[in-house]
Design a protein around this motif. Structure first.
Motif, mmCIF file in Angstrom:
data_model
loop_
_atom_site.group_PDB
_atom_site.id
_atom_site.type_symbol
_atom_site.label_atom_id
_atom_site.label_comp_id
_atom_site.label_asym_id
_atom_site.label_seq_id
_atom_site.Cartn_x
_atom_site.Cartn_y
_atom_site.Cartn_z
ATOM 1 N N HIS A 17 -8.548 16.674 12.038
ATOM 2 C CA HIS A 17 -9.824 16.729 11.318
ATOM 3 C C HIS A 17 -10.684 17.861 11.894
ATOM 4 O O HIS A 17 -11.790 18.078 11.430
ATOM 5 C CB HIS A 17 -10.576 15.403 11.479
ATOM 6 C CG HIS A 17 -9.906 14.248 10.800
ATOM 7 N ND1 HIS A 17 -9.769 14.170 9.428
ATOM 8 C CD2 HIS A 17 -9.321 13.134 11.282
ATOM 9 C CE1 HIS A 17 -9.140 13.048 9.119
ATOM 10 N NE2 HIS A 17 -8.844 12.407 10.231
ATOM 11 N N GLY B 126 -6.870 7.961 5.619
ATOM 12 C CA GLY B 126 -6.044 7.201 4.673
ATOM 13 C C GLY B 126 -5.222 8.066 3.732
ATOM 14 O O GLY B 126 -4.609 7.564 2.788
ATOM 15 N N ALA B 127 -5.189 9.395 3.974
ATOM 16 C CA ALA B 127 -4.493 10.306 3.055
ATOM 17 C C ALA B 127 -2.975 10.194 3.137
ATOM 18 O O ALA B 127 -2.263 10.575 2.209
ATOM 19 C CB ALA B 127 -4.912 11.747 3.353
ATOM 20 N N VAL C 45 0.849 -1.203 0.000
ATOM 21 C CA VAL C 45 0.000 0.000 0.000
ATOM 22 C C VAL C 45 0.884 1.252 0.000
ATOM 23 O O VAL C 45 1.860 1.336 0.746
ATOM 24 C CB VAL C 45 -0.924 0.011 1.243
ATOM 25 C CG1 VAL C 45 -1.677 1.332 1.349
ATOM 26 C CG2 VAL C 45 -1.897 -1.153 1.188
ATOM 27 N N PRO D 13 -8.399 13.615 4.196
ATOM 28 C CA PRO D 13 -9.335 12.551 4.576
ATOM 29 C C PRO D 13 -8.635 11.354 5.222
ATOM 30 O O PRO D 13 -7.403 11.283 5.230
ATOM 31 C CB PRO D 13 -9.954 12.139 3.229
ATOM 32 C CG PRO D 13 -8.917 12.499 2.214
ATOM 33 C CD PRO D 13 -8.225 13.720 2.743
HETATM 34 N N1 LIG Z 1 0.844 -0.359 8.964
HETATM 35 C C1 LIG Z 1 0.323 -0.230 7.751
HETATM 36 N N2 LIG Z 1 0.445 -1.217 6.834
HETATM 37 C C2 LIG Z 1 -0.071 -1.079 5.604
HETATM 38 N N3 LIG Z 1 -0.711 0.005 5.158
HETATM 39 C C3 LIG Z 1 -0.869 1.019 6.032
HETATM 40 C C4 LIG Z 1 -0.375 0.953 7.369
HETATM 41 N N4 LIG Z 1 -0.682 2.107 7.988
HETATM 42 C C5 LIG Z 1 -1.350 2.852 7.089
HETATM 43 N N5 LIG Z 1 -1.468 2.207 5.906
HETATM 44 C C6 LIG Z 1 -2.102 2.709 4.680
HETATM 45 O O1 LIG Z 1 -1.377 3.855 4.242
HETATM 46 C C7 LIG Z 1 -2.261 4.865 3.768
HETATM 47 C C8 LIG Z 1 -2.047 6.129 4.596
HETATM 48 O O2 LIG Z 1 -2.465 5.861 5.936
HETATM 49 P P1 LIG Z 1 -2.293 6.910 7.120
HETATM 50 O O3 LIG Z 1 -2.448 6.166 8.391
HETATM 51 O O4 LIG Z 1 -1.043 7.680 6.921
HETATM 52 O O5 LIG Z 1 -3.562 7.856 6.866
HETATM 53 P P2 LIG Z 1 -4.086 9.123 7.676
HETATM 54 O O6 LIG Z 1 -4.126 10.267 6.714
HETATM 55 O O7 LIG Z 1 -3.296 9.292 8.912
HETATM 56 O O8 LIG Z 1 -5.600 8.696 8.008
HETATM 57 P P3 LIG Z 1 -6.527 8.965 9.320
HETATM 58 O O9 LIG Z 1 -7.159 10.322 9.096
HETATM 59 O O10 LIG Z 1 -7.545 7.873 9.234
HETATM 60 O O11 LIG Z 1 -5.691 8.892 10.550
HETATM 61 C C9 LIG Z 1 -3.665 4.276 3.872
HETATM 62 O O12 LIG Z 1 -4.012 3.739 2.619
HETATM 63 C C10 LIG Z 1 -3.528 3.168 4.907
HETATM 64 O O13 LIG Z 1 -4.461 2.147 4.688
#
Ligand SMILES: Nc1ncnc2c1ncn2[C@@H]1O[C@H](COP(=O)(O)OP(=O)(O)OP(=O)(O)O)[C@@H](O)[C@H]1O
Ligand SMILES: [Mg+2]
Length: 246
Positions: free
Chosen positions: A192, A41-42, A18, A39
């Motif tokens: 958020h 997952g960003a 990913v 959002p």
């Molecule tokens: N440990 C992991 N292993 C695999 N993929 C991951 C992991 N952590 C996050 N991801 C993926 O990486 C991408 C970015 O995730 P991230 O956690 O940085 O998002 P975020 O912007 O902090 O979201 P949120 O607002 O939900 O906290 C997403 O597609 C998520 O599914």
């Protein structure tokens, strides 16, 4: 003077394939307070975990004068304080006092100096009265405030907070805002809570799909309804309050 953060084409792919970051370019000057919006997952948390070397992707990243992944990792951790999205990732000692003292003692401060730092940091988040309690016996909002204290106690040059206002009651949210606004450190605030961002940060970036898709004055970004909608962001009370807060 060097920038607090200088990121060029930072990319990161998790072991399962990913994409977490897809080419991030970002320059942050010393003393700036920046809201990182976007959002679920960003890539916001992924970016934050790069700032003290917990994750390391490709591209170049300088933070607080250290090249991440290649420079002095110990110095980087002393200069960059991360407050994690989940306070349970931050608290691991038998008592709040020991958790908050852990960082300063690790930096080499004496017991007396660490004690002073603990008192100041707990006072800043109004948690002095729980100093001798076990972190896991506190409410989520209380644990979040203690987690923030663990980082304040280290007096880092760059403070990076992931969702600091989540699960705080209105008074605690207001006090946290005032506490953070008083600090002189460079600050990156992932949130958020768009009104929290508007009150605390002059500048905002929107991270979406692992890239920075907007970078500008926080007030301007929050007034751009089409931009917000395109990245699943919404203001709770509309534009007037943002204009008032800006
Ligand atoms: N440990 C992991 N292993 C695999 N993929 C991951 C992991 N952590 C996050 N991801 C993926 O990486 C991408 C970015 O995730 P991230 O956690 O940085 O998002 P975020 O912007 O902090 O979201 P949120 O607002 O939900 O906290 C997403 O597609 C998520 O599914
Ligand atoms: Mg996150």
């Amino acid at each position: 003077m060097s920038c607090a953060i200088e990121a060029h084409d930072v990319r990161y792919r998790y072991p399962n394939g990913v994409v977490g970051l897809d080419g991030v370019d970002l320059s942050v000057a010393h003393g700036e307070r920046i809201a990182v919006l976007g959002p679920n997952g960003a890539g916001k948390t992924t970016l934050m975990l790069h700032l003290n070397g917990l994750l390391s992707g490709s591209g170049t990243l300088f933070v607080a004068g250290v090249r991440v992944g290649e420079g002095d990792a110990r110095q980087l951790r002393a200069r960059v304080g991360l407050v994690f999205q989940d306070p349970d990732d931050q608290l691991f000692m038998p008592s709040v006092r020991e958790d908050v003292a852990f960082g300063p003692l690790n930096l080499g401060l004496s017991r007396a100096e660490a004690c002073e730092r603990v008192a100041e940091a707990l006072a800043a988040v109004r948690m002095q009265h729980v100093a001798d309690r076990a972190p896991h016996q506190l409410s989520l909002g209380q644990r979040r405030r203690v987690a923030i204290a663990t980082v304040l106690a280290m007096d880092p040059r760059l403070l990076v907070l992931d969702e600091p206002s989540a699960s705080l009651d209105p008074r605690s949210r207001r006090e946290l805002l005032q506490t953070l606004a008083r600090l002189e450190q460079t600050m990156l605030v992932v949130t958020h809570d768009l009104l929290f961002a508007a009150e605390l940060c002059e500048r905002a970036v929107i991270l979406s799909g692992g890239r920075i898709v907007a970078d500008g004055r926080c007030a301007d970004i929050l007034r751009d309804e089409d931009l917000l909608a395109a990245h699943d962001l919404e203001l709770p009370y509309g534009r007037l309050e943002v204009a008032a807060a800006a």
